[in-house]
Design an enzyme around this catalytic site. Structure first.
Site, PDB file in Angstrom:
ATOM      1  N   THR A  44       0.865  -1.074  -0.089  1.00  0.00           N
ATOM      2  CA  THR A  44      -0.079   0.094  -0.022  1.00  0.00           C
ATOM      3  C   THR A  44       0.879   1.270  -0.035  1.00  0.00           C
ATOM      4  N   LYS A  54       2.060  11.686  -1.201  1.00  0.00           N
ATOM      5  CA  LYS A  54       3.409  12.698  -0.586  1.00  0.00           C
ATOM      6  C   LYS A  54       3.575  13.498  -1.805  1.00  0.00           C
ATOM      7  N   ILE A 187      -6.479  11.205   8.812  1.00  0.00           N
ATOM      8  CA  ILE A 187      -5.352  11.487   8.096  1.00  0.00           C
ATOM      9  C   ILE A 187      -5.417  11.428   6.661  1.00  0.00           C
ATOM     10  N   GLY A 189      -8.263  11.546   4.937  1.00  0.00           N
ATOM     11  CA  GLY A 189      -9.368  12.465   4.616  1.00  0.00           C
ATOM     12  C   GLY A 189      -8.751  14.032   4.500  1.00  0.00           C
ATOM     13  N   GLU A 191      -5.460  14.814   4.324  1.00  0.00           N
ATOM     14  CA  GLU A 191      -4.302  14.902   3.173  1.00  0.00           C
ATOM     15  C   GLU A 191      -4.785  14.746   1.833  1.00  0.00           C
ATOM     16  N   GLU A 207     -16.951  14.699   9.800  1.00  0.00           N
ATOM     17  CA  GLU A 207     -16.252  13.885  10.662  1.00  0.00           C
ATOM     18  C   GLU A 207     -17.542  13.575  11.859  1.00  0.00           C
ATOM     19  N   ASP A 318       0.326  -4.028   9.123  1.00  0.00           N
ATOM     20  CA  ASP A 318      -1.121  -3.373   9.366  1.00  0.00           C
ATOM     21  C   ASP A 318      -2.211  -4.519   9.747  1.00  0.00           C
ATOM     22  N   LEU A 325       0.946   2.359  10.567  1.00  0.00           N
ATOM     23  CA  LEU A 325       2.106   3.279   9.716  1.00  0.00           C
ATOM     24  C   LEU A 325       3.231   2.304   9.194  1.00  0.00           C
ATOM     25  N   HIS A 450      21.382  28.507  13.743  1.00  0.00           N
ATOM     26  CA  HIS A 450      20.497  29.494  13.460  1.00  0.00           C
ATOM     27  C   HIS A 450      20.616  30.095  11.839  1.00  0.00           C
TER      28      HIS A 450
HETATM   29  P1  FAD Z   1       0.636  -3.316   3.112  1.00  0.00           P
HETATM   30  O1  FAD Z   1       1.432  -2.423   2.517  1.00  0.00           O
HETATM   31  O2  FAD Z   1      -0.675  -3.193   2.886  1.00  0.00           O
HETATM   32  O3  FAD Z   1       1.193  -4.690   2.310  1.00  0.00           O
HETATM   33  C1  FAD Z   1       0.655  -5.880   2.117  1.00  0.00           C
HETATM   34  C2  FAD Z   1       0.971  -6.575   0.905  1.00  0.00           C
HETATM   35  O4  FAD Z   1       0.425  -7.864   0.916  1.00  0.00           O
HETATM   36  C3  FAD Z   1      -0.090  -6.015  -0.207  1.00  0.00           C
HETATM   37  O5  FAD Z   1       1.050  -5.257  -1.309  1.00  0.00           O
HETATM   38  C4  FAD Z   1      -0.770  -6.910  -0.762  1.00  0.00           C
HETATM   39  O6  FAD Z   1      -1.073  -7.234  -2.132  1.00  0.00           O
HETATM   40  C5  FAD Z   1      -0.255  -8.181   0.041  1.00  0.00           C
HETATM   41  N1  FAD Z   1      -0.845  -9.334  -0.079  1.00  0.00           N
HETATM   42  C6  FAD Z   1      -2.039  -9.411   0.744  1.00  0.00           C
HETATM   43  N2  FAD Z   1      -2.548 -10.705   0.719  1.00  0.00           N
HETATM   44  C7  FAD Z   1      -1.524 -11.711  -0.019  1.00  0.00           C
HETATM   45  C8  FAD Z   1      -1.584 -12.782  -0.430  1.00  0.00           C
HETATM   46  N3  FAD Z   1      -2.445 -13.761   0.373  1.00  0.00           N
HETATM   47  N4  FAD Z   1      -0.708 -13.284  -1.062  1.00  0.00           N
HETATM   48  C9  FAD Z   1       0.209 -12.494  -1.382  1.00  0.00           C
HETATM   49  N5  FAD Z   1       0.161 -11.132  -1.322  1.00  0.00           N
HETATM   50  C10 FAD Z   1      -0.468 -10.661  -0.413  1.00  0.00           C
HETATM   51  N6  FAD Z   1       1.925   5.342   6.364  1.00  0.00           N
HETATM   52  C11 FAD Z   1       2.990   6.000   6.855  1.00  0.00           C
HETATM   53  O7  FAD Z   1       3.754   5.946   8.052  1.00  0.00           O
HETATM   54  N7  FAD Z   1       3.105   7.289   6.384  1.00  0.00           N
HETATM   55  C12 FAD Z   1       2.456   7.908   5.404  1.00  0.00           C
HETATM   56  O8  FAD Z   1       2.537   8.984   4.842  1.00  0.00           O
HETATM   57  C13 FAD Z   1       1.158   7.079   4.865  1.00  0.00           C
HETATM   58  N8  FAD Z   1       0.611   7.467   4.053  1.00  0.00           N
HETATM   59  C14 FAD Z   1      -0.531   6.556   3.656  1.00  0.00           C
HETATM   60  C15 FAD Z   1      -1.380   7.129   2.630  1.00  0.00           C
HETATM   61  C16 FAD Z   1      -2.687   6.442   2.300  1.00  0.00           C
HETATM   62  C17 FAD Z   1      -3.428   6.908   1.124  1.00  0.00           C
HETATM   63  C18 FAD Z   1      -2.767   5.032   2.747  1.00  0.00           C
HETATM   64  C19 FAD Z   1      -3.740   4.136   2.496  1.00  0.00           C
HETATM   65  C20 FAD Z   1      -1.876   4.650   3.799  1.00  0.00           C
HETATM   66  C21 FAD Z   1      -0.860   5.493   4.348  1.00  0.00           C
HETATM   67  N9  FAD Z   1      -0.028   4.828   5.115  1.00  0.00           N
HETATM   68  C22 FAD Z   1       1.123   5.647   5.505  1.00  0.00           C
HETATM   69  C23 FAD Z   1      -0.124   3.584   5.818  1.00  0.00           C
HETATM   70  C24 FAD Z   1       0.899   2.459   5.356  1.00  0.00           C
HETATM   71  O9  FAD Z   1       0.755   2.533   3.731  1.00  0.00           O
HETATM   72  C25 FAD Z   1       0.674   1.181   5.799  1.00  0.00           C
HETATM   73  O10 FAD Z   1       0.977   1.406   7.156  1.00  0.00           O
HETATM   74  C26 FAD Z   1       1.752   0.157   5.285  1.00  0.00           C
HETATM   75  O11 FAD Z   1       1.670   0.056   4.154  1.00  0.00           O
HETATM   76  C27 FAD Z   1       1.466  -1.088   6.156  1.00  0.00           C
HETATM   77  O12 FAD Z   1       2.326  -1.908   5.527  1.00  0.00           O
HETATM   78  P2  FAD Z   1       2.353  -3.572   5.383  1.00  0.00           P
HETATM   79  O13 FAD Z   1       3.350  -4.191   4.842  1.00  0.00           O
HETATM   80  O14 FAD Z   1       1.729  -4.039   6.787  1.00  0.00           O
HETATM   81  O15 FAD Z   1       1.007  -3.622   4.540  1.00  0.00           O
HETATM   82  P1  NAI Z   2      -8.545   7.243  10.580  1.00  0.00           P
HETATM   83  O1  NAI Z   2      -8.684   6.226  11.653  1.00  0.00           O
HETATM   84  O2  NAI Z   2      -7.264   8.259  10.793  1.00  0.00           O
HETATM   85  O3  NAI Z   2      -9.679   8.386  10.465  1.00  0.00           O
HETATM   86  C1  NAI Z   2     -10.851   7.969  10.541  1.00  0.00           C
HETATM   87  C2  NAI Z   2     -12.009   9.241  10.954  1.00  0.00           C
HETATM   88  O4  NAI Z   2     -13.262   8.917  10.356  1.00  0.00           O
HETATM   89  C3  NAI Z   2     -12.091   9.276  12.289  1.00  0.00           C
HETATM   90  O5  NAI Z   2     -11.694  10.479  12.659  1.00  0.00           O
HETATM   91  C4  NAI Z   2     -13.418   9.044  12.536  1.00  0.00           C
HETATM   92  O6  NAI Z   2     -14.020   9.271  13.626  1.00  0.00           O
HETATM   93  C5  NAI Z   2     -14.457   9.341  11.284  1.00  0.00           C
HETATM   94  N1  NAI Z   2     -15.417   8.312  10.968  1.00  0.00           N
HETATM   95  C6  NAI Z   2     -15.568   6.937  11.157  1.00  0.00           C
HETATM   96  N2  NAI Z   2     -17.019   6.571  10.689  1.00  0.00           N
HETATM   97  C7  NAI Z   2     -17.741   7.794  10.234  1.00  0.00           C
HETATM   98  C8  NAI Z   2     -18.837   8.313   9.774  1.00  0.00           C
HETATM   99  N3  NAI Z   2     -19.744   7.263   9.427  1.00  0.00           N
HETATM  100  N4  NAI Z   2     -19.099   9.455   9.587  1.00  0.00           N
HETATM  101  C9  NAI Z   2     -18.115  10.689   9.569  1.00  0.00           C
HETATM  102  N5  NAI Z   2     -17.088  10.397  10.178  1.00  0.00           N
HETATM  103  C10 NAI Z   2     -16.656   9.139  10.591  1.00  0.00           C
HETATM  104  O7  NAI Z   2      -8.498   6.914   9.116  1.00  0.00           O
HETATM  105  P2  NAI Z   2      -8.096   7.084   7.695  1.00  0.00           P
HETATM  106  O8  NAI Z   2      -7.908   8.555   7.679  1.00  0.00           O
HETATM  107  O9  NAI Z   2      -9.001   6.370   6.939  1.00  0.00           O
HETATM  108  O10 NAI Z   2      -6.736   6.575   7.714  1.00  0.00           O
HETATM  109  C11 NAI Z   2      -6.314   5.156   7.949  1.00  0.00           C
HETATM  110  C12 NAI Z   2      -5.119   4.851   8.375  1.00  0.00           C
HETATM  111  O11 NAI Z   2      -4.112   5.085   7.408  1.00  0.00           O
HETATM  112  C13 NAI Z   2      -4.671   5.854   9.452  1.00  0.00           C
HETATM  113  O12 NAI Z   2      -4.921   5.576  10.943  1.00  0.00           O
HETATM  114  C14 NAI Z   2      -2.948   5.821   9.190  1.00  0.00           C
HETATM  115  O13 NAI Z   2      -2.715   4.761  10.104  1.00  0.00           O
HETATM  116  C15 NAI Z   2      -2.961   5.512   7.881  1.00  0.00           C
HETATM  117  N6  NAI Z   2      -2.314   6.653   7.238  1.00  0.00           N
HETATM  118  C16 NAI Z   2      -1.355   7.488   7.539  1.00  0.00           C
HETATM  119  C17 NAI Z   2      -0.828   8.410   6.740  1.00  0.00           C
HETATM  120  C18 NAI Z   2       0.316   9.265   7.519  1.00  0.00           C
HETATM  121  O14 NAI Z   2       0.815   8.663   8.184  1.00  0.00           O
HETATM  122  N7  NAI Z   2       0.739  10.429   6.946  1.00  0.00           N
HETATM  123  C19 NAI Z   2      -1.573   9.045   6.009  1.00  0.00           C
HETATM  124  C20 NAI Z   2      -2.795   8.239   5.575  1.00  0.00           C
HETATM  125  C21 NAI Z   2      -3.009   7.012   6.061  1.00  0.00           C
END
Ligand code: FAD
Ligand code: NAI
Length: 471
Positions: A44, A54, A187, A189, A191, A207, A318, A325, A450
């Site tokens: 992801t 980003k 986060i 929503g 970003e 929210e 995750d 994260l 500074h």
């Molecule tokens: P994932 O990255 O979800 O990887 C899991 C992988 O497993 C996937 O590629 C999937 O295809 C694969 N998989 C699943 N099941 C199988 C199977 N059975 N066989 C083979 N492959 C499989 N975190 C931050 O710290 N900073 C950020 O700025 C940030 N921004 C984000 C922005 C968005 C829009 C989103 C959605 C998330 C963001 N996150 C951010 C969160 C971050 O992406 C996740 O915490 C991170 O990717 C988790 O890593 P993971 O390896 O656990 O899971």
């Molecule tokens: P989130 O848990 O950060 O926020 C979801 C929000 O939705 C909460 O404030 C909740 O109260 C609200 N909500 C839930 N149900 C609702 C409803 N029916 N109506 C209105 N509001 C409702 O989840 P989000 O933003 O989807 O992100 C998921 C995860 O992805 C984050 O928790 C974070 O771990 C990761 N992420 C991290 C980033 C970063 O580190 N910069 C960037 C993007 C994602």
């Protein structure tokens, strides 16, 4: 993989958790295979998360600044136009460069990359349905589940990734919508809402809670960033719950209720981004074949060494406990491999920073004020505003502050919360301080260059144990 070849470690999932574990295992001399179904490594985070978001945040910020923030800097610009296609291409280039980089690191560290979907056939054997057709299987002395998470759906509003979108759709819209409603002011929503608001959409965030920012953000900081985002044009409806949605008309309609049971209202928009959280993803893994249980939130149950009830099968990232994260997943990956290879590993869950990459950025580490209050832990507070920082002044970028929380007896840092320019980089210093058990006086007595934004961090520490000089 050759048929049923045995590895020291088989990893299911090539996201941050899985790929980092694979590289670390290779470095430790383990025979390792990593199974990934997406067709690209990085999960992801690299493909549809951290990295593409980003890229769009950075470039949409530049576009917005050039439109609205040049005159007072003595720069006259001509006709400024958005080329959304090119902005998306720049994002894709960043993503593909990084995902290919991981393939290179796999080769360098002797990791076998299996492109396909893994399913438990037994406690040691994983069957893989290969992306190119056909099947293979690998046997692991150790197995690591790292299958990540997916967007939580909103009942009744099916994702089509064009009108009703997850973050993945929000990273790839073909045109700027006139209006966008974001369900969930966490986060994602904020970003992705920022990106499209800067590019010209009218963005309304709905929210459920009375505060934006999602879990962990300090109340005072959340109020402050909300004001700043509002100034940039985003609208907020807090304490408001989306009850139902209807996508049959030209615009998408949402029925919303005040969370406290006030008057219902109908909102509509061209595009609705559902950002109400993410949930662990374990579909198709065949956990039932080996009797592994999930908790009530779908997380794989593990102990403090990441072991499931079958002690050679571990799980990180995750799809198990803790914040979703990338850097948390990365720490766990290294620790899990260390447990396998050496019998010990370590992650300090009290010191995991969070960053929201809006402008200004919001970043924090350690405990926030409401958590300290709720736990009856005494604390003292020190604040320093960027409006009193010389570098922020020269940059004409003075919104925000650094807030420190420390133990009133020992002066040990308990938490740091920043809203301001470059907060995401600055939080590394607070993270190190917290990890080393620094007092705010330790920080304040450390010489800072500074003029830098980091001086605001030092002065907030001065304000916590004594008095700031410039405020
Ligand atoms: P994932 O990255 O979800 O990887 C899991 C992988 O497993 C996937 O590629 C999937 O295809 C694969 N998989 C699943 N099941 C199988 C199977 N059975 N066989 C083979 N492959 C499989 N975190 C931050 O710290 N900073 C950020 O700025 C940030 N921004 C984000 C922005 C968005 C829009 C989103 C959605 C998330 C963001 N996150 C951010 C969160 C971050 O992406 C996740 O915490 C991170 O990717 C988790 O890593 P993971 O390896 O656990 O899971
Ligand atoms: P989130 O848990 O950060 O926020 C979801 C929000 O939705 C909460 O404030 C909740 O109260 C609200 N909500 C839930 N149900 C609702 C409803 N029916 N109506 C209105 N509001 C409702 O989840 P989000 O933003 O989807 O992100 C998921 C995860 O992805 C984050 O928790 C974070 O771990 C990761 N992420 C991290 C980033 C970063 O580190 N910069 C960037 C993007 C994602």
């Amino acid at each position: 993989a050759s048929q049923a070849e045995e590895k020291d470690l088989v990893i299911i999932g090539g996201g941050v958790a899985g790929y980092v574990a694979a590289i670390k295992a290779g470095q430790e001399g383990l025979k390792v295979a990593c199974i990934e179904k997406r067709g690209a490594l990085g999960g992801t985070c690299l493909n549809v998360g951290c990295i593409p978001s980003k890229s769009l945040l950075n470039n949409s910020h530049m576009y917005h600044s050039i439109l609205h923030d040049t005159k007072n800097r003595g720069i006259d610009v001509g006709d400024v136009k958005l080329n959304l296609d090119a902005m998306m291409k720049a994002k894709d280039t960043s993503v593909s460069g990084l995902t290919k980089g991981i393939e290179f690191l796999f080769k360098k560290n002797g990791v076998e990359y299996i492109k396909g979907t893994g399913t438990f056939a037994s406690e040691n054997e994983i069957k893989v349905a290969l992306n190119d057709g056909g099947e293979t299987s690998v046997v692991g002395k150790n197995i690591l589940i790292a299958t990540g998470s997916e967007s939580t759906p909103f009942p009744g509003l099916e994702f089509d990734e064009e009108r009703v979108i997850t973050s993945t759709g929000a990273l790839a819209l073909k045109k700027v919508p006139e209006s966008m409603i974001v369900i969930g002011g966490g986060i994602i929503g904020l970003e992705m809402g920022s990106v499209w608001s800067r590019l010209g959409a009218k963005v309304t965030v709905v929210e459920f809670l009375n505060q934006i920012g999602g879990p962990g953000m300090d109340n005072e900081v959340a109020k402050s960033i909300q004001k700043l985002l509002k100034k940039q044009g985003m609208e907020f409806k807090l304490g408001t719950k989306v009850v139902s949605g209807d996508k049959t008309g030209e615009k998408i309609k949402l029925e919303v209720d005040s969370a406290k049971g006030g008057k219902p209202e109908t909102l509509d928009a061209e595009v609705v981004l559902v950002a109400i959280g993410r949930r662990p993803y374990t579909a198709g893994l065949g956990l039932e074949n080996i009797g592994l249980e999930l908790d009530d939130r779908g997380r794989v149950v593990i102990d403090s060494e990441y072991r499931t009830k079958h002690s050679h099968i571990r799980c990180i990232g995750d799809c198990t406990f803790g914040p979703m994260l990338a850097h948390k997943a990365e720490e766990e990956a290294v620790a899990a491999v260390e447990y396998i290879k050496k019998g010990y590993g370590h992650v300090n869950y009290g010191v995991i920073p969070s960053v929201m990459y809006t402008h200004p950025e919001v970043a924090w580490v350690g405990q926030n004020e409401q958590e300290l209050k709720a736990a009856n832990i005494p604390y003292k507070v020190g604040n320093f505003p960027f409006s009193a920082n010389s570098r922020a002044k020269t940059n004409l970028d003075t919104d925000g502050m650094v807030k420190m929380l420390a133990d009133p007896e020992t002066d040990r840092l308990l938490g740091c919360h920043i809203v301001g320019p470059n907060a995401g980089e600055m939080i590394a210093e607070a993270t190190l301080a917290l990890e080393y058990g620094a007092s705010t006086e330790d920080i304040a007595r450390t010489c800072h260059a500074h003029p830098t934004l980091a001086e605001a961090f030092k002065e907030a520490a001065m304000a916590t144990y004594s008095k700031a000089i410039h405020y």
